[in-house]
Motif scaffolding. Sequence first.
Motif, PDB file in Angstrom:
ATOM      1  N   MET A 112      -1.335  12.502 -37.342  1.00 24.35           N
ATOM      2  CA  MET A 112      -1.866  13.196 -35.924  1.00 24.35           C
ATOM      3  C   MET A 112      -0.890  14.228 -35.072  1.00 24.35           C
ATOM      4  SD  MET A 112      -5.175  11.450 -35.049  1.00 24.35           S
ATOM      5  CE  MET A 112      -4.707  10.809 -33.478  1.00 24.35           C
ATOM      6  N   ALA A 113       0.187  13.796 -35.316  1.00 24.51           N
ATOM      7  CA  ALA A 113       1.654  15.049 -35.120  1.00 24.51           C
ATOM      8  C   ALA A 113       1.253  16.218 -35.974  1.00 24.51           C
ATOM      9  CB  ALA A 113       2.835  14.165 -35.396  1.00 24.51           C
ATOM     10  N   ASN A 114       0.940  16.202 -37.256  1.00 25.34           N
ATOM     11  CA  ASN A 114       0.800  16.821 -37.807  1.00 25.34           C
ATOM     12  C   ASN A 114      -0.537  18.700 -37.033  1.00 25.34           C
ATOM     13  OD1 ASN A 114       3.033  16.482 -39.153  1.00 25.34           O
ATOM     14  ND2 ASN A 114       1.792  15.884 -40.712  1.00 25.34           N
ATOM     15  N   TRP A 115      -1.510  17.162 -36.648  1.00 29.74           N
ATOM     16  CA  TRP A 115      -2.667  18.367 -36.894  1.00 29.74           C
ATOM     17  C   TRP A 115      -2.687  18.953 -34.774  1.00 29.74           C
ATOM     18  CZ3 TRP A 115      -7.310  14.547 -38.224  1.00 29.74           C
ATOM     19  CH2 TRP A 115      -7.139  14.415 -39.439  1.00 29.74           C
ATOM     20  N   GLN A 116      -1.542  18.123 -34.203  1.00 30.83           N
ATOM     21  CA  GLN A 116      -1.734  18.410 -33.114  1.00 30.83           C
ATOM     22  C   GLN A 116      -0.623  19.678 -33.236  1.00 30.83           C
ATOM     23  OE1 GLN A 116      -2.296  17.180 -29.798  1.00 30.83           O
ATOM     24  NE2 GLN A 116      -2.175  18.798 -29.112  1.00 30.83           N
ATOM     25  N   GLN A 117       0.096  20.262 -33.779  1.00 34.17           N
ATOM     26  CA  GLN A 117       1.064  21.545 -34.158  1.00 34.17           C
ATOM     27  C   GLN A 117       0.119  22.634 -34.343  1.00 34.17           C
ATOM     28  OE1 GLN A 117       4.032  20.551 -36.880  1.00 34.17           O
ATOM     29  NE2 GLN A 117       4.953  19.765 -36.009  1.00 34.17           N
ATOM     30  N   LEU A 118      -0.801  22.340 -35.761  1.00 36.86           N
ATOM     31  CA  LEU A 118      -2.694  23.246 -35.847  1.00 36.86           C
ATOM     32  C   LEU A 118      -2.838  23.124 -35.048  1.00 36.86           C
ATOM     33  CD1 LEU A 118      -4.091  22.243 -39.729  1.00 36.86           C
ATOM     34  CD2 LEU A 118      -5.704  22.904 -37.255  1.00 36.86           C
ATOM     35  N   VAL A 119      -3.580  22.692 -33.986  1.00 36.65           N
ATOM     36  CA  VAL A 119      -4.276  22.991 -33.058  1.00 36.65           C
ATOM     37  C   VAL A 119      -4.191  23.906 -32.482  1.00 36.65           C
ATOM     38  CG1 VAL A 119      -5.912  20.865 -34.097  1.00 36.65           C
ATOM     39  CG2 VAL A 119      -4.311  20.851 -31.820  1.00 36.65           C
ATOM     40  N   ASP A 120      -3.283  23.939 -31.763  1.00 40.31           N
ATOM     41  CA  ASP A 120      -1.548  24.693 -30.889  1.00 40.31           C
ATOM     42  C   ASP A 120      -1.735  25.512 -31.472  1.00 40.31           C
ATOM     43  OD1 ASP A 120      -1.661  22.526 -29.585  1.00 40.31           O
ATOM     44  OD2 ASP A 120       0.331  21.687 -29.797  1.00 40.31           O
ATOM     45  N   LEU A 121      -0.837  25.535 -32.925  1.00 38.84           N
ATOM     46  CA  LEU A 121      -1.186  26.855 -33.215  1.00 38.84           C
ATOM     47  C   LEU A 121      -1.909  27.547 -33.557  1.00 38.84           C
ATOM     48  CD1 LEU A 121       0.923  29.059 -35.470  1.00 38.84           C
ATOM     49  CD2 LEU A 121       0.312  27.628 -37.275  1.00 38.84           C
ATOM     50  N   VAL A 122      -3.219  27.140 -33.667  1.00 41.05           N
ATOM     51  CA  VAL A 122      -4.785  27.823 -34.252  1.00 41.05           C
ATOM     52  C   VAL A 122      -4.936  28.596 -32.714  1.00 41.05           C
ATOM     53  CG1 VAL A 122      -7.360  27.354 -34.147  1.00 41.05           C
ATOM     54  CG2 VAL A 122      -5.522  26.163 -35.873  1.00 41.05           C
ATOM     55  N   ALA A 123      -4.646  27.907 -31.487  1.00 37.47           N
ATOM     56  CA  ALA A 123      -5.104  28.018 -29.916  1.00 37.47           C
ATOM     57  C   ALA A 123      -4.182  29.976 -29.898  1.00 37.47           C
ATOM     58  CB  ALA A 123      -4.761  27.500 -28.980  1.00 37.47           C
ATOM     59  N   GLN A 124      -2.700  29.494 -30.381  1.00 41.54           N
ATOM     60  CA  GLN A 124      -2.175  30.560 -30.432  1.00 41.54           C
ATOM     61  C   GLN A 124      -2.906  32.104 -31.269  1.00 41.54           C
ATOM     62  OE1 GLN A 124       1.788  29.913 -31.100  1.00 41.54           O
ATOM     63  NE2 GLN A 124       2.341  27.943 -29.651  1.00 41.54           N
ATOM     64  N   LEU A 125      -3.073  31.365 -32.527  1.00 40.92           N
ATOM     65  CA  LEU A 125      -3.331  32.555 -33.381  1.00 40.92           C
ATOM     66  C   LEU A 125      -4.871  33.258 -32.622  1.00 40.92           C
ATOM     67  CD1 LEU A 125      -1.960  30.712 -37.100  1.00 40.92           C
ATOM     68  CD2 LEU A 125      -1.234  33.129 -35.762  1.00 40.92           C
ATOM     69  N   ALA A 126      -5.506  32.153 -32.286  1.00 45.30           N
ATOM     70  CA  ALA A 126      -7.054  33.464 -32.092  1.00 45.30           C
ATOM     71  C   ALA A 126      -6.937  33.291 -30.150  1.00 45.30           C
ATOM     72  CB  ALA A 126      -8.310  31.975 -31.800  1.00 45.30           C
ATOM     73  N   ASP A 127      -5.712  33.236 -29.695  1.00 42.45           N
ATOM     74  CA  ASP A 127      -6.076  33.490 -27.817  1.00 42.45           C
ATOM     75  C   ASP A 127      -7.565  33.213 -27.609  1.00 42.45           C
ATOM     76  OD1 ASP A 127      -5.547  35.013 -26.193  1.00 42.45           O
ATOM     77  OD2 ASP A 127      -5.939  36.138 -25.822  1.00 42.45           O
ATOM     78  N   VAL A 128      -6.724  31.192 -27.881  1.00 45.48           N
ATOM     79  CA  VAL A 128      -8.502  30.549 -27.264  1.00 45.48           C
ATOM     80  C   VAL A 128      -7.714  29.543 -25.995  1.00 45.48           C
ATOM     81  CG1 VAL A 128      -9.982  30.962 -28.855  1.00 45.48           C
ATOM     82  CG2 VAL A 128      -8.691  29.079 -28.458  1.00 45.48           C
ATOM     83  N   PRO A 129      -8.583  28.875 -25.195  1.00 46.63           N
ATOM     84  CA  PRO A 129      -7.388  28.272 -24.203  1.00 46.63           C
ATOM     85  C   PRO A 129      -7.316  26.917 -24.801  1.00 46.63           C
ATOM     86  CG  PRO A 129      -9.521  29.139 -23.482  1.00 46.63           C
ATOM     87  CD  PRO A 129      -9.073  29.577 -24.813  1.00 46.63           C
ATOM     88  N   ALA A 130      -8.536  26.497 -25.681  1.00 52.18           N
ATOM     89  CA  ALA A 130      -8.682  25.132 -26.286  1.00 52.18           C
ATOM     90  C   ALA A 130      -9.322  25.288 -27.716  1.00 52.18           C
ATOM     91  CB  ALA A 130     -10.353  24.287 -25.358  1.00 52.18           C
ATOM     92  N   SER A 131      -8.451  24.275 -28.546  1.00 51.67           N
ATOM     93  CA  SER A 131      -8.639  24.281 -29.924  1.00 51.67           C
ATOM     94  C   SER A 131      -8.547  22.958 -30.119  1.00 51.67           C
ATOM     95  CB  SER A 131      -7.850  24.903 -30.917  1.00 51.67           C
ATOM     96  OG  SER A 131      -7.546  24.786 -32.533  1.00 51.67           O
ATOM     97  N   LEU A 132     -10.038  22.336 -31.309  1.00 57.22           N
ATOM     98  CA  LEU A 132     -10.004  21.006 -30.863  1.00 57.22           C
ATOM     99  C   LEU A 132     -10.432  20.607 -32.426  1.00 57.22           C
ATOM    100  CD1 LEU A 132     -12.970  21.034 -27.954  1.00 57.22           C
ATOM    101  CD2 LEU A 132     -10.332  20.526 -27.821  1.00 57.22           C
ATOM    102  N   ILE A 133      -9.953  19.087 -32.677  1.00 55.11           N
ATOM    103  CA  ILE A 133     -10.018  18.016 -33.726  1.00 55.11           C
ATOM    104  C   ILE A 133     -11.251  17.396 -33.003  1.00 55.11           C
ATOM    105  CG2 ILE A 133      -9.878  16.791 -35.683  1.00 55.11           C
ATOM    106  CD1 ILE A 133      -7.624  18.800 -36.804  1.00 55.11           C
TER     107      ILE A 133
END
Length: 320
Positions: free
Chosen positions: A13-34
Amino acid sequence: MAIDHPQIPKETMANWQQLVDLVAQLADVPASLIMKTDVPDHSVLITSDHPDNPYPVGMNFRLHPKLYCQGVLQRDGELVVEDAACEPAWSDNDDMEHGMSFYIGLPLKWPDGSVFGTICVLDRKRNRRALIFREGLAQFARMVESDLALLQEVYLRRALEEKLNETLAQLETRVQERTRELQETNTALRVLLSSFEDDRKSRDHQIVERVRSMVLPYLDKLRCQLDEDKAQHAYLDLAEQNLREITSLMSDRLSDAFAVMTPTEIEIAQLVMSGKTTKDIARALSRETSTIDFHRNNIRRKLGLEGRDQNLRSHLLTIS
């Protein structure tokens, strides 16, 4: 048959948290979700850390045709909605309550093909950067599915190991029970055999006692009635000797030998067995050596050794 799936550990879960935060930054979106799907519910499992993200962990949706993620699951593939306000199929979906008119989502699956949920990005405007990042989002989806495959493999291995240990424990219990049954059976057999042996000894003893009381005494009386015919005496002695040998096989040979001796003869026989010479015995019993020789000859006769070149001590030790 549905395959049981493991819980997602905290480390993943902690690794996935880092992943969605990175996705939000790279895609420049307010919400990235699993999102995690447990039909008919669809809830937020991991959410990006962004001040404009309206989706907290645990927020739950009921799957229905107007839900973006329902479209992903129905397609079993990518869903792209650039502006929901311009698409009648999505213009009144639940996410529009938060102004989220832009959506890109992909399905997430367990290795057996069953649905785990979705990974998605949302924005309040058409996001060109997120559209360019679609392939990157697909790569991140495959990373999540790789984690799911690894978790499933570990889970199945542990389940198999537990089942194996359980089977081994059951086998060990069965072996112990069988061993106990065999031990009980062996004990019963030993008791039965002992009973048979006791019965045999009892019957043998009865036969021996009857021969001694009902046959041998009459042989002695018969010997007194015989004339000086050596052949008659020889046959009688042979018959007596054979009877004694037969009965000796059916009983304790030493006890039987002592049974026909006088107390003095028994005492002398025991001293002979201990290695004492005639002179030693004579001194020990305060008797003449001739007296000891007389008793030794009687002992030899009663043991069937008369006229035989066999050591008395050796014979007594043999039957003891």
